[in-house]
Design a protein around this motif. Structure first.
Motif, PDB file in Angstrom:
ATOM      1  N   ASN A  95      58.320  61.529  25.364  1.00 27.52           N
ATOM      2  CA  ASN A  95      57.249  62.397  24.850  1.00 27.52           C
ATOM      3  C   ASN A  95      55.868  61.839  25.184  1.00 27.52           C
ATOM      4  O   ASN A  95      54.866  62.219  24.586  1.00 27.52           O
ATOM      5  N   GLY A  96      55.831  60.909  26.143  1.00 28.75           N
ATOM      6  CA  GLY A  96      54.583  60.256  26.501  1.00 28.75           C
ATOM      7  C   GLY A  96      54.356  58.948  25.768  1.00 28.75           C
ATOM      8  O   GLY A  96      53.420  58.209  26.077  1.00 28.75           O
ATOM      9  N   GLN A  97      55.214  58.653  24.788  1.00 31.14           N
ATOM     10  CA  GLN A  97      55.110  57.403  24.044  1.00 31.14           C
ATOM     11  C   GLN A  97      56.158  56.408  24.515  1.00 31.14           C
ATOM     12  O   GLN A  97      57.310  56.775  24.770  1.00 31.14           O
ATOM     13  N   TYR A  98      55.732  55.147  24.601  1.00 30.74           N
ATOM     14  CA  TYR A  98      56.611  54.050  25.009  1.00 30.74           C
ATOM     15  C   TYR A  98      56.525  52.980  23.923  1.00 30.74           C
ATOM     16  O   TYR A  98      55.426  52.536  23.567  1.00 30.74           O
ATOM     17  N   THR A  99      57.660  52.597  23.363  1.00 28.41           N
ATOM     18  CA  THR A  99      57.661  51.736  22.187  1.00 28.41           C
ATOM     19  C   THR A  99      58.443  50.447  22.423  1.00 28.41           C
ATOM     20  O   THR A  99      59.305  50.358  23.297  1.00 28.41           O
ATOM     21  N   VAL A 100      58.117  49.455  21.590  1.00 29.09           N
ATOM     22  CA  VAL A 100      58.820  48.182  21.596  1.00 29.09           C
ATOM     23  C   VAL A 100      58.907  47.700  20.150  1.00 29.09           C
ATOM     24  O   VAL A 100      58.019  47.980  19.335  1.00 29.09           O
ATOM     25  N   SER A 101      59.989  47.002  19.820  1.00 30.07           N
ATOM     26  CA  SER A 101      60.172  46.535  18.440  1.00 30.07           C
ATOM     27  C   SER A 101      60.276  45.015  18.352  1.00 30.07           C
ATOM     28  O   SER A 101      60.535  44.478  17.268  1.00 30.07           O
ATOM     29  N   ASP A 102      60.067  44.312  19.466  1.00 33.67           N
ATOM     30  CA  ASP A 102      60.192  42.861  19.462  1.00 33.67           C
ATOM     31  C   ASP A 102      58.960  42.164  20.044  1.00 33.67           C
ATOM     32  O   ASP A 102      59.036  41.031  20.515  1.00 33.67           O
ATOM     33  N   PHE A 103      57.812  42.843  19.994  1.00 34.75           N
ATOM     34  CA  PHE A 103      56.596  42.259  20.551  1.00 34.75           C
ATOM     35  C   PHE A 103      56.170  41.047  19.728  1.00 34.75           C
ATOM     36  O   PHE A 103      56.278  41.032  18.498  1.00 34.75           O
ATOM     37  N   LEU A 104      55.674  39.997  20.413  1.00 34.62           N
ATOM     38  CA  LEU A 104      55.223  38.785  19.738  1.00 34.62           C
ATOM     39  C   LEU A 104      53.747  38.541  20.059  1.00 34.62           C
ATOM     40  O   LEU A 104      53.419  38.043  21.148  1.00 34.62           O
ATOM     41  N   PRO A 105      52.848  38.909  19.141  1.00 28.69           N
ATOM     42  CA  PRO A 105      51.416  38.670  19.374  1.00 28.69           C
ATOM     43  C   PRO A 105      51.048  37.225  19.052  1.00 28.69           C
ATOM     44  O   PRO A 105      51.462  36.674  18.036  1.00 28.69           O
ATOM     45  N   ILE A 106      50.288  36.596  19.941  1.00 29.37           N
ATOM     46  CA  ILE A 106      49.835  35.215  19.742  1.00 29.37           C
ATOM     47  C   ILE A 106      48.339  35.168  20.039  1.00 29.37           C
ATOM     48  O   ILE A 106      47.898  35.545  21.129  1.00 29.37           O
ATOM     49  N   ILE A 107      47.561  34.706  19.065  1.00 27.58           N
ATOM     50  CA  ILE A 107      46.113  34.644  19.211  1.00 27.58           C
ATOM     51  C   ILE A 107      45.728  33.736  20.381  1.00 27.58           C
ATOM     52  O   ILE A 107      46.325  32.660  20.587  1.00 27.58           O
ATOM     53  N   ASP A 108      44.735  34.164  21.149  1.00 28.53           N
ATOM     54  CA  ASP A 108      44.171  33.457  22.304  1.00 28.53           C
ATOM     55  C   ASP A 108      45.096  33.440  23.516  1.00 28.53           C
ATOM     56  O   ASP A 108      44.752  32.824  24.532  1.00 28.53           O
ATOM     57  N   HIS A 109      46.255  34.088  23.438  1.00 32.59           N
ATOM     58  CA  HIS A 109      47.112  34.212  24.616  1.00 32.59           C
ATOM     59  C   HIS A 109      46.700  35.450  25.411  1.00 32.59           C
ATOM     60  O   HIS A 109      46.276  36.464  24.849  1.00 32.59           O
ATOM     61  N   THR A 110      46.848  35.352  26.718  1.00 33.34           N
ATOM     62  CA  THR A 110      46.504  36.454  27.614  1.00 33.34           C
ATOM     63  C   THR A 110      47.773  37.213  27.993  1.00 33.34           C
ATOM     64  O   THR A 110      48.810  36.602  28.268  1.00 33.34           O
TER      65      THR A 110
END
Length: 282
Positions: A95-110
């Motif tokens: 439907n135009g949306q692409y999802t993920v459920s295991d993303f790992l955000p880390i501050i200052d990472h590129t």
């Protein structure tokens, strides 16, 4: 395809006390350009949560008078952490949306965004930026432009010794869209920073805040490049109708077509940590 706008020009010619008016209809030819890919990749991480659930939206641009959007399906979408080399593959929801459920955000990472669609690769690079907690949120009659109208103000402590850039939003229950503003700590490094929201009752149908009204408040930590982008975007939006403002220009985000750089692409890949709260007026 050609589209037309009808513009009425009324000329008033005075002869003594008599007046004559005429109305001309001018057909303005508006040519539709080729549709371009629009990438809405806002990876927003609420402070204190895991941030695993993320969504990226793909669509095609539409003509000026067309309110419908065309979702893009069948693309391959992934985000790579350049520090850990971990790859997060987003699933096509068709439907135009692409999802993920295991993303790992880390501050200052590129992180690098890769979107492959119709044989072409689109890329963007961004860094996850931190945000401080709200130190307090208050209401007052003294800080705004109208000393008889209530406003809500949030405060936070800016980290010292580093350049920080912020985006804030206020949205009352009666607001169709949030009110955004951007600011930096260029002159307030290491100090307490605040921002406030007061209804502009003089030139609109808005009514001043009263007891029981609710306002959702968000504060985002953003990168310098996204801050510069939002400055231009908000400047163009807020100058609508101002005869002395600069001529609006096409805004270019950080997404590029790496297969064919001459092909236009719209949208932005941003990585932000944010805090939010809802204030209820007393």
């Amino acid at each position: 395809m050609m589209r037309f706008i009808k513009i009425q020009i009324i000329a008033i010619i005075c002869f003594g006390i008599s007046f004559q008016s005429c109305t001309d209809v001018i057909d303005v030819d508006l040519n539709d350009g080729s549709p371009s890919l629009v990438i809405e990749a806002s990876i927003d991480w609420k402070k204190g949560t895991q941030g695993n659930q993320q969504t990226i939206k793909l669509s095609m641009s539409s003509p000026y008078f067309d309110t419908n959007t065309t979702p893009v399906t069948g693309a391959t979408v992934r985000v790579t952490n350049t520090h850990t080399k971990e790859v997060f593959n987003f699933t096509d929801q068709e439907n135009g949306q692409y999802t993920v459920s295991d993303f790992l955000p880390i501050i200052d990472h590129t992180y690098v965004l890769n979107v492959q669609v119709n044989g072409e690769m689109y890329t963007a690079t961004e860094t996850f930026m931190p945000v401080p907690e709200f130190s307090r949120i208050e209401q007052s009659l003294e800080g705004g432009f109208d000393d008889e109208a209530l406003e809500v103000t949030f405060y936070f402590n800016d980290p010292e010794g580093i350049s920080n850039y912020y985006l804030s939003s206020f949205q009352a229950e009666s607001d169709l869209f949030p009110l955004f503003s951007d600011f930096s700590d260029e002159f307030t490094d290491g100090n307490e920073i605040f921002n406030f929201y007061e209804k502009e009752t003089g030139d609109s149908d808005d009514e001043a805040f009263v007891s029981g009204d609710k306002v959702r408040i968000n504060l985002y930590g953003i990168s310098e490049q996204y801050y510069n982008y939002m400055q231009l975007l908000l400047e163009q939006y807020n100058s609508d109708g101002d005869p002395f403002s600069a001529i609006p220009a096409k805004l270019k985000g950080n997404c590029i077509n790496s297969t064919n750089p001459s092909v236009a692409v719209f949208g932005y890949f941003r990585l932000t940590e944010f805090v939010e709260d809802t204030y209820v007026f007393e």
